[in-house]
Design an enzyme around this catalytic site. Structure first.
Site, mmCIF file in Angstrom:
data_model
loop_
_atom_site.group_PDB
_atom_site.id
_atom_site.type_symbol
_atom_site.label_atom_id
_atom_site.label_comp_id
_atom_site.label_asym_id
_atom_site.label_seq_id
_atom_site.Cartn_x
_atom_site.Cartn_y
_atom_site.Cartn_z
ATOM 1 N N LYS A 45 0.845 -1.195 0.000
ATOM 2 C CA LYS A 45 0.000 0.000 0.000
ATOM 3 C C LYS A 45 0.881 1.246 0.000
ATOM 4 O O LYS A 45 2.098 1.156 0.052
ATOM 5 C CB LYS A 45 -0.915 0.002 1.228
ATOM 6 C CG LYS A 45 -1.994 -1.071 1.162
ATOM 7 C CD LYS A 45 -3.025 -0.800 2.221
ATOM 8 C CE LYS A 45 -4.080 -1.902 2.277
ATOM 9 N NZ LYS A 45 -4.923 -1.768 3.470
ATOM 10 N N HIS A 48 2.539 6.786 3.128
ATOM 11 C CA HIS A 48 2.091 8.181 3.083
ATOM 12 C C HIS A 48 2.824 9.060 4.100
ATOM 13 O O HIS A 48 3.694 8.580 4.836
ATOM 14 C CB HIS A 48 0.577 8.265 3.237
ATOM 15 C CG HIS A 48 0.064 7.533 4.443
ATOM 16 N ND1 HIS A 48 0.303 7.963 5.726
ATOM 17 C CD2 HIS A 48 -0.653 6.380 4.560
ATOM 18 C CE1 HIS A 48 -0.256 7.128 6.573
ATOM 19 N NE2 HIS A 48 -0.837 6.151 5.903
ATOM 20 N N HIS A 51 3.247 7.923 7.638
ATOM 21 C CA HIS A 51 4.323 6.965 7.903
ATOM 22 C C HIS A 51 5.668 7.678 7.983
ATOM 23 O O HIS A 51 6.525 7.322 8.793
ATOM 24 C CB HIS A 51 4.363 5.890 6.811
ATOM 25 C CG HIS A 51 3.147 5.013 6.790
ATOM 26 N ND1 HIS A 51 2.374 4.845 5.665
ATOM 27 C CD2 HIS A 51 2.560 4.268 7.756
ATOM 28 C CE1 HIS A 51 1.374 4.027 5.942
ATOM 29 N NE2 HIS A 51 1.454 3.669 7.210
HETATM 30 N N1 ARG Z 1 0.267 -0.151 9.770
HETATM 31 C C1 ARG Z 1 -0.535 0.778 10.485
HETATM 32 C C2 ARG Z 1 -1.023 1.897 9.577
HETATM 33 O O1 ARG Z 1 -0.407 2.151 8.558
HETATM 34 C C3 ARG Z 1 0.182 1.402 11.660
HETATM 35 C C4 ARG Z 1 0.552 0.443 12.748
HETATM 36 C C5 ARG Z 1 0.646 1.124 14.064
HETATM 37 N N2 ARG Z 1 1.041 0.239 15.119
HETATM 38 C C6 ARG Z 1 0.248 -0.614 15.747
HETATM 39 N N3 ARG Z 1 0.790 -1.365 16.666
HETATM 40 N N4 ARG Z 1 -1.021 -0.698 15.509
HETATM 41 O O2 ARG Z 1 -1.980 2.552 9.874
#
Ligand code: ARG
Length: 455
Positions: A45, A48, A51
């Site tokens: 994905k 963005h 991140h």
């Molecule tokens: N992959 C998730 C996202 O892009 C963020 C993960 C954050 N960490 C967690 N332990 N939930 O939204």
């Protein structure tokens, strides 16, 4: 020179990279085990701006904790599980190319994902086969898992390379996929504690209000028995406690996930894990409008390339740039400094509208300005009228980088004044420049900026 001033200078020179950290403000501070989870993009994905912010903020927090003597574990918790892999599995069979996958995995997986998503909305068969593929993954089908593993490995390889450009590393590349089975144990545990409630739809929820208020429940199981994002976070937290026995665990994400983490921490508490109170979510605000010449940001690499080319263009007008050994690398470091400084100037929680002009303006409080000071001192070799240790202490308390940023920028102003003021003190002047340079370098490194030696 006044006596106090000389003492400070001597201290800066003696303590080197430990200046500010040896302070009595931090002495007697017990060494803690700190887990910092940050960046955490989703495989196939978009990477963005959220991140990107998580990456630079998490890196700062980890650097700061480490500098204060704590034992830090940096975790990247990838979005490497879920329906997107059902779609990818199906999509790759239809539109994938092995060579493209090998040569540019992130780009190719994203293309396949976008295309299969589009097709799946019109063609119910594709949607169905994506579902089936994900089902096979959930059930542990070896063939499906092998393809998934290949996608993941190739992606992680690319991530490592790109994070390196940013000066960021991780001790662990974990991910949601690790918790497929452990989530099932969590569901059993919730059930055995009487916390799991089945709904008419066949899903299962945890009631967080304690009085059946339907607006405050958290869904932890789909009707087909599979886990959700929150379930996997419960499993991940428990697993990390087992593995690291942490004193603090910090999650860095945008503020949109505030409620999610509140719920996760509360459920851990309800399950009887007192250490839930050692978990902390550090939220940050939303940045709008970051675009590159190629369009919207899809990959971290696009942002880095954009920074590099914009900075190179800026530098082309400066004479000394032509003599640089590696102008690309210098441009990238200076450009990154510019990006980080403008992002760290305000409160992390504030939203802002992104503008490249603001990042690169050459006057005023920018990272370009900060980087420029470092080499001009390096080549010759401040009056630090307030204390760096207090600034570090403030940042360590609220985990906001802006205290360090404004200190460094102010320090930078002092030097400009001093350059013109103290032409006649010879050795002392050299001493002074060395001291300021050392403090600047330490502060910048904490923020995740690599100081340049020429520009
Ligand atoms: N992959 C998730 C996202 O892009 C963020 C993960 C954050 N960490 C967690 N332990 N939930 O939204």
């Amino acid at each position: 020179m006044p006596f106090a001033f000389q003492t400070v200078l001597q201290q800066v020179i003696n303590d080197g990279s430990k200046y500010g950290l040896k302070s009595e403000l931090f002495s007697g501070l017990p060494q803690k085990k700190v887990v910092v989870e940050f960046s955490s993009p989703n495989v196939a994905k978009k990477f963005h701006v959220g991140h990107l912010r998580s990456t630079i903020i998490g890196n700062f927090i980890a650097n700061l904790k480490e500098a204060l003597g704590h034992q830090v574990t940096r975790i990247n918790y990838l979005g490497d599980w879920g329906m997107q892999f059902g779609l990818l599995g199906t999509g790759f069979q239809l539109f994938g190319y092995e060579e493209k996958l090998q040569s540019n995995p992130l780009q190719h997986l994203f293309e396949v994902y976008v295309q299969v998503n589009k097709e799946a909305t019109d063609d119910k068969n594709i949607a169905k086969s994506a579902h089936e593929f994900f089902q096979r993954l959930e059930l542990g089908d070896t063939q499906a898992l092998a393809l998934w593993q290949k996608f993941r490995d190739l992606s992680v390889g690319e991530y490592v390379r790109i994070y390196k450009r940013l000066g960021v590393h991780f001790d662990e590349y974990s991910g949601e996929s690790f918790y497929r089975e452990k989530s099932q144990e969590v569901l059993k545990l919730l059930d055995s504690k009487g916390l799991l409630q089945k709904t008419v739809k066949g899903t299962a929820v945890v009631d967080l209000s304690g009085n059946g208020d339907p607006s405050s429940v958290c869904t932890v199981m789909r009707s087909d028995g599979t886990s959700l994002y929150a379930t996997r976070d419960l499993a991940a937290a428990i697993d990390r406690m087992d593995k690291y026995n942490f004193d603090t665990m910090i999650y860095v994400t945008d503020k949109g996930q505030k409620k999610h983490f509140q719920q996760v921490f509360q459920m851990l508490q309800m399950m009887g894990y007192d250490w839930a109170e050692r978990c902390q979510h550090v939220p940050f605000g939303v940045v709008q409008g970051m675009k590159t010449r190629r369009g919207n940001v899809t990959f971290l690499e696009d942002v880095l390339n954009e920074i590099q080319s914009r900075m190179l263009q800026n530098m082309a007008s400066v004479k000394t740039t032509r003599e640089l050994e590696n102008p690309q690398e210098t441009a990238e470091r200076v450009g990154l400094a510019a990006l980080i400084i403008q992002d760290f100037k305000g409160l992390l929680l504030s939203d802002y509208q992104f503008s490249w002009d603001r990042v690169f303006q050459s006057r005023g409080d920018t990272g370009v300005f900060l980087q420029y000071t470092h080499p001009s001192l390096a080549n010759r070799s401040c009056h630090i009228s307030f204390r760096f240790d207090e600034v570090l202490y403030r940042s360590s308390q609220d985990l906001q980088p802006r205290h360090i940023v404004s200190y460094l920028l102010t320090l930078r102003y002092f030097i400009t004044l001093l350059f013109s003021d103290i032409k006649d003190i010879g050795d002392a002047r050299l001493h002074l420049f060395r001291a300021v340079r050392s403090v600047l370098a330490n502060g910048m490194k904490l923020l995740g900026i690599t100081p340049v030696c020429r520009m």
